[in-house]
Structures are given as structure tokens and as C-alpha cells.
Design a protein around this motif. Structure first.
Motif, PDB file in Angstrom:
ATOM      1  N   LEU A  33       0.454   2.885  -2.114  1.00  8.65           N
ATOM      2  CA  LEU A  33      -0.437   1.852  -1.580  1.00  8.65           C
ATOM      3  C   LEU A  33      -1.669   2.473  -0.921  1.00  8.65           C
ATOM      4  CD1 LEU A  33       1.621  -1.001   0.132  1.00  8.65           C
ATOM      5  CD2 LEU A  33      -0.561  -1.233  -1.082  1.00  8.65           C
ATOM      6  N   ILE A  34      -1.397   3.536  -0.144  1.00  7.32           N
ATOM      7  CA  ILE A  34      -2.503   4.191   0.574  1.00  7.32           C
ATOM      8  C   ILE A  34      -3.510   4.760  -0.427  1.00  7.32           C
ATOM      9  CG2 ILE A  34      -3.083   6.168   2.050  1.00  7.32           C
ATOM     10  CD1 ILE A  34      -0.287   5.692   3.424  1.00  7.32           C
ATOM     11  N   ASN A  68       6.642   7.962  -3.130  1.00  5.56           N
ATOM     12  CA  ASN A  68       6.638   7.228  -1.871  1.00  5.56           C
ATOM     13  C   ASN A  68       5.754   5.980  -2.002  1.00  5.56           C
ATOM     14  OD1 ASN A  68       6.069   6.268   0.705  1.00  5.56           O
ATOM     15  ND2 ASN A  68       6.061   8.315   1.635  1.00  5.56           N
ATOM     16  N   ASP A 119       4.649   3.876   0.110  1.00  6.21           N
ATOM     17  CA  ASP A 119       3.575   3.801   1.101  1.00  6.21           C
ATOM     18  C   ASP A 119       2.374   4.608   0.630  1.00  6.21           C
ATOM     19  OD1 ASP A 119       5.281   2.330   2.612  1.00  6.21           O
ATOM     20  OD2 ASP A 119       5.748   3.921   4.059  1.00  6.21           O
ATOM     21  N   ASP A 120       2.672   5.830   0.143  1.00  7.60           N
ATOM     22  CA  ASP A 120       1.580   6.692  -0.301  1.00  7.60           C
ATOM     23  C   ASP A 120       0.876   6.115  -1.529  1.00  7.60           C
ATOM     24  OD1 ASP A 120       1.744   8.437   1.736  1.00  7.60           O
ATOM     25  OD2 ASP A 120       2.752  10.049   0.642  1.00  7.60           O
TER      26      ASP A 120
END
Lengths: 153, 520
Positions: free
Chosen positions: A24-25, A19, A21-22
């Protein structure tokens, strides 16, 4: 950091996560947590195995001191990665930390049965995520000693 | 006068014999017929022992000789008589010892009771079969019990029982020598059996040669049967099955046999209805359990899948605020704040949904749980809040139960926290107590909070029903739904008694047999 020493700062972390997003997080959490270890990212289980075996494009990469492994991924999922790594005598000493959304009992049992070294449920809030990655780093990269042949040569 | 008495004796329907010196000395007409001889003369001089069935010989001779020796025996007894053609007949006899001159003679008055015995056996068999069929677990067992009963009572060589299934008659056979078999009969075949089903009436055929519908199935009796009795099994007004018996002889069955089989068919019908309703209940229960489990699994999976995007929303709104917050004016910051707090709220909702779906999953074992310890734990977990809001939690004597600790703590924690949360008293107080009833424990959690109007009772335990909208009290509204599910998981119930402005008492019960801890 009290336990930090020179050798361990060179140690790399491999993040196995599909993922974006994950990814980046996690990157941001590492940076907010002032964790300066090299971070490599692969997007599925197959890539993770090739990375660890230093095959193809991964020729010459470091053996990571820590693998952060997501469970639900395309191609090869986290359970298959665990199975493959823990059955490979060259790889099985690498600590693998399952970092996943699932707190399902069956997933936890299965992951430990397959030999994961730790199982951590991803926090939803970013503040907690930062705390979690700092805890992971303090325990696995500072407090714990990893096998000697791990690291960048 | 004497000759009249002699005529009376000679023609009496009761069998009368006199035995002198161990041999028949006098036998009347009825007695000779009972023994199988046309005239009394042929019996005279024979020994009575010859006419007693081997199974009864020792017992009966013991009585006869014992009486002669002066022993006391019951006046009347029953035994099986063996006739001259070796057939056996059940009789009862009355014995009397008399003197003929110097000699002792035995007078016997004997009566054929085989009819009466047959009815007694049938009656007993009907009692037994209605009991056995009531306990039958399957159609197969029902059929076996029925055929064994018929075979025991009638002893005919061929008996069958069958039910219509998927357009054919599936039947099950028993032969005299204990062999079982089965077969199919197409419903359009000519058959006395099927005629009984079509007409819904018993078919008693005393000579099958005269019946155009007589049909010998290929795996049925080896030769054509001359008698047949077929009785439909009528379930809820529909002939769904058949009991069929066949005999090698003409006139093998009579109207009494028909009545017997009709009574059996009636018992079989009740047994089938019984089995079907048991199976229905079982199936419905399994279906219900399965769909509940599916729903839990579904909730679990969906809740998890919702978490990933939620993490993105929360994290990136944090990033936005951290990195670009200085570029936003106040309304912009407010919007961002709203996004973040809605995401937090959604996180709590999902957590509660997950918790709800976990109740009933067997992931921990029952253990002995001291509920007073559980309440102490809850108080110490909440110590800071209790002190800050000047709350009191008063706990009475609670039992130890064999349940899952995690759910015991969850339900008490939910109810105690509710009592303190929805509470505007200067000193919010919750009292926890237990009432020991005969077959259950009833736990009461009583508060001095805002109370609930009766009209909301039905909504109270439903998921995400919040009576107090608008953020005055924190929470998702899942607490009572979770509590209800836990109480039901423990096998009990949950309910509330409340007065607005005075307070509420939440009750839940745990059946003793579910949670009892044996005290050694």
C-alpha cells in the motif's frame, strides 16, 4: 519530466513484496510521486519468477521494465529470485532493484554478487519513501535506457 | 716406616696406579677393584689404554702422552673408564709425572664419580623439565616431556604417565626404544599404580611378586616386571594422575629414585594447573566474544524487524493526516501528531541501536587516518549549525593513526556534537587536542557547556541513559554508549572530567601499538 518519453511511459513496474502495508505504501508513494507506469504486484519469489516467465495466470503479461524486489519473503526469498533471474538468459537483462529494510553488509554484498542492478534501503518515513521512488523512476525509467525487447507488446 | 706408608698406599680408598713404559707398574687394591679385578696382580703389565671407554680414548691418551712429552695439561680431568666386564664407569683422575731412576712414570689418583654425576644430571634434568613444562601447551606435551626426562635419567624400559578421566585412568607409555603407546585402566582393577592414586602416596615396590596388587596390563610390558615405582600426581590436594616406572630386575629403584619422581610429579602438577588456567582463560574469552557477537547480531536483527512495523505506523499516520485530517478536530490532530513524533523518536532509537551493534563488526579495514582531516570533515558537515549557533570548534595538532576511519569520525563527531548541544553559552566552544603519552594517545574534547555532576559519571556511558529528560535537548542518549564502544574497540578507554556550569572534558585513549602509523 525532462527525460520522459512516450515509449517509457508504457513500461511496467513489478513489485515483489509480501508485506501488505508496504505494498500500500509503495502504491501510494508511486501515485504521490506522479508515476503513472503500470504496477504489478506479486507476493513472493515463486510468483515473481512465474510472472517474469509468463507462466500460468501470467500468460500474456508485459515484461516489466523494472523489478522492485524485497529480500525477506516466504517461499522463495529475494536472493533466490536474483539467482534464478540472473541465470536465465531470457530474463537476465531485466533491471532488478533490491528495495529492502536491511542495510546489513552481508545482504548488500550477496545481492550484488547475485547480479542485482541496484540496492536501495527502504526509508522509514513516507516523505523519504516518495523521494526514493521518484529517484528510482527518474534514473531507471527516464535517464537509463532499458533493453529494447522489454515492454508491452 | 716405609712399610707403614706402603700399607697406607695399598689400602687407600683412592685408586692409585703407576704407569711405567706404557704399562701398569703398580696398582693398589682400590684401583684393581675399580677396573673390575679382584686383585692388583692381574692388572700389572696391562696397558691403561685398554681401560678407557672408546668415546674417551683419544682424548685421554693425548693427555697422558702429552704430559710425558712435557706439555701442560690440567691436573684433573674426567673420563669414562671401561672395566674388564665392559661396563663403563665415570671417574675423575689426577695425574702426576715422576722420575723412577732415569724413566718417566705417570702416577694416577682416580675416583669413581658416577654417583655424583648422576645427581648432577638429575638436578640439571629437574631444572630443564621445570622450564619445559612451564612452556607446555597441552597435557600430551606435558606427558611426553615427562616421559622423555624419566627415560633419559633412569633409562628403564617401561615408564608411563596417566590421568584419571571419566572414571578410568588414561595412561601414556614410553618404552626404552622410543615406542609410545597408551591405554586405559579401570579404576576398580587391582594395581599398584591405582593404590598410589587411592592413597595419595608413592608406592615403591622392590619385589612385585610379593605384592598382591601387582597387575600387568594387556598392552603393558611383555613380561611381569619385578620392580615398580608409582607416584601420584596431586593437583589441588587430589591425586588426579600417576607417574609409573617399572623395571625387569628386583630392587631396580631406591628411595632416591622415589624422591626424583616425586619432584617430577610436583612439576607435572604445576604444569597441569598452568595449562588448565590458560585454557580456562581462553575459553572464557572466546565465550565472552561469542556472546558479545551474538548480542550484536541479535540487536541488529531485532532493530531491523522493528523497522517494518515502524514504517507502517509512520506511513499510515501520514496517510490518515493527509486523507482524513480535515475530519479531525484539534485534539484528534494532536493525537495523530503524537503518534507520528513517537514513531520518529523510535526510528532514531533504532538507528542508534543499529549503529551500536555495528561497532566492532569488521566491515571496513584499518587505514591511515589523518585525524585533523577528520575533524575538518566534521566541521564542514556541521557548518550550517555551527554558524547558526555561533559555535567554535578549535582543533589542535592531531596524529595520523591506523584505524577504521568511519569509527574515528563517529567518536569525534559524537563528542564534539555533545559539547555543543549540551551548552548554553553565548558562544559554545569545543576544543579538540591530543596528549602524547608513552604508550597511548589521549584525545581530549573540552567544552564550555552545562557540565555533568560527578554522581552521574557511572550512568553517562550506558545505553539510552539520558540525564536531561523531557525533550530540552534532542537525542536518544546512545551517543556516549556508542563512543565508549568505539574507544574500547580501538583498545582504549573513555572517561570524563566535568564541573557543572563550567564545562566538561571528554577523554578517550588509543594505545600506540594499536594505532601507530610508521613514519618512514
Amino acid at each position: 519530466m525532462l527525460f520522459t518519453n512516450k515509449i517509457q511511459q508504457n513500461q511496467a513496474i513489478l513489485l515483489v513484496e509480501d508485506n501488505p502495508d508496504d505494498i500500500l505504501i509503495t502504491k501510494r508513494a508511486l501515485s504521490k510521486g506522479k508515476i503513472s507506469n503500470a504496477l504489478y504486484v506479486v507476493n513472493n519469489g515463486e510468483e515473481a519468477i512465474r510472472f517474469l516467465r509468463k507462466e500460468g495466470d501470467y500468460k500474456g503479461v508485459c515484461t516489466p521494465a523494472l523489478v522492485l524486489l524485497d529480500l525477506n519473503m516466504p517461499k522463495m526469498d529475494g536472493f533466490q529470485v536474483l539467482k534464478e533471474v540472473k541465470n536465465d538468459e531470457n530474463l537476465r537483462s531485466i533491471p532488478i532493484i533490491v528495495l529492502t529494510t536491511s542495510d546489513r553488509d552481508r545482504d548488500i554484498d550477496d545481492a550484488y554478487n547475485l547480479g542485482c542492478n541496484s540496492y536501495i534501503v527502504k526509508p522509514v518515513s513516507f516523505e523519504n519513501f516518495i523521494k526514493t521512488v521518484i529517484d528510482i523512476k527518474d534514473y531507471w525509467l527516464c535517464l537509463s535506457r532499458v533493453p529494447v525487447d522489454i515492454g508491452c507488446k | 716406616m716405609l712399610s707403614v706408608l706402603y700399607q697406607f698406599l695399598e689400602n687407600s680408598p683412592e685408586s692409585v696406579t703407576m704407569v711405567l713404559n706404557g704399562k701398569y707398574y703398580y696398582v693398589n687394591q682400590s684401583a684393581s677393584e675399580l677396573l673390575g679385578y679382584p686383585a692388583p696382580d692381574e692388572v700389572l703389565g696391562k696397558e691403561p689404554a685398554e681401560f678407557i671407554a672408546p668415546s674417551d680414548k683419544a682424548r685421554v691418551m693425548g693427555i697422558i702422552n702429552g704430559l710425558a712429552m712435557g706439555e701442560t695439561h690440567p691436573l684433573r680431568y674426567e673420563f669414562k673408564l671401561k672395566r674388564v666386564d665392559e661396563t663403563e664407569v665415570e671417574v675423575e683422575t689426577y695425574l702426576k709425572i715422576i722420575y723412577v731412576g732415569e724413566n718417566l712414570a705417570t702416577l694416577a689418583f682416580t675416583r669413581d664419580i658416577s654417583q655424583r654425576k648422576m645427581y648432577e644430571r638429575r638436578l640439571e634434568a629437574l631444572h630443564n623439565i621445570s622450564r619445559d613444562l612451564g612452556n607446555a601447551k597441552s597435557l600430551q606435551e606435558t606427558m611426553e616431556i615427562t616421559l622423555n626426562t624419566i627415560s633419559g635419567l633412569l633409562g628403564f624400559h617401561w615408564s608411563g604417565i596417566g590421568f584419571i578421566d571419566d572414571g578410568v585412568l588414561r595412561y601414556y607409555l614410553r618404552t626404552g626404544d622410543d615406542r609410545y603407546g597408551g591405554g586405559l585402566l579401570q579404576l576398580n582393577s587391582p594395581s599398584i599404580t591405582l593404590r598410589a592414586i587411592k592413597t595419595g602416596r608413592a608406592q615403591l615396590v622392590k619385589d612385585t611378586r610379593l605384592d598382591p596388587d601387582y597387575y600387568k596390563p594387556p598392552n603393558g610390558p611383555p613380561k611381569a616386571m619385578l620392580s615398580e615405582l608409582s607416584v601420584p600426581i596431586i593437583i589441588d590436594g587430589v591425586a588426579e594422575g600417576i607417574i609409573n616406572i617399572e623395571g625387569e630386575d628386583l630392587n631396580a629403584f631406591n628411595e632416591n629414585d622415589q624422591k626424583l619422581i616425586e619432584t617430577l610429579a610436583y612439576h607435572v602438577a604445576s604444569a597441569v594447573i598452568n595449562i588448565r588456567s590458560r585454557e580456562n582463560i581462553k575459553r572464557n574469552l572466546e565465550e565472552l566474544e561469542r556472546s558479545n557477537r551474538d548480542l550484536d547480531d541479535y540487536t541488529y536483527v531485532v532493530s531491523h524487524d522493528l523497522k517494518a512495523p515502524l514504517r507502517t505506523i509512520k506511513s499510515f499516520s501520514t496517510f490518515l493526516s493527509e486523507d482524513y485530517g480535515h475530519l479531525l478536530d484539534d485534539p484528534g490532530k494532536d493525537y495523530l501528531h503524537r503518534i507520528a513524533s513517537a514513531a520518529t523518536n523510535m526510528d532514531h532509537l533504532i538507528e542508534d541501536l543499529l549503529l551500536l551493534s555495528r561497532v566492532g563488526r569488521k566491515f571496513t579495514e584499518n587505514e591511515e587516518v589523518n585525524l585533523n582531516e577528520v575533524l575538518e570533515e566534521i566541521k564542514s558537515d556541521q557548518a550550517a549549525m555551527l554558524e547558526e549557533r555561533n559555535c567554535r570548534v578549535i582543533v589542535g595538532k592531531l596524529p595520523s593513526l591506523r584505524i577504521q576511519r568511519i569509527w574515528a569520525k563517529q567518536i569525534f563527531s559524537n563528542l564534539v556534537n555533545n559539547g555543543l548541544k549540551f551548552n548554553e553559552s553565548q558562544s559554545p566552544t569545543v576544543e579538540v587536542s591530543c596528549i602524547n603519552e608513552a604508550d597511548r594517545y589521549v584525545f581530549a574534547v573540552k567544552d564550555n557547556g552545562i557540565g555533568i555532576d560527578d554522581k552521574y559519571n557511572s550512568k553517562l556511558f550506558k545505553i539510552f541513559e539520558r540525564l536531561n529528560a523531557g525533550g530540552k535537548y534532542e537525542g536518544t542518549g546512545a551517543g556516549l554508549a556508542i563512543s565508549k564502544k568505539i574507544a574500547e574497540y580501538f583498545g582504549g578507554e573513555i572517561w570524563v572530567e566535568s564541573k557543572p556550569g563550567v564545562g566538561s572534558t571528554f577523554f578517550f585513549s588509543v594505545p600506540r601499538k594499536a594505532g601507530e602509523v610508521k613514519e618512514d
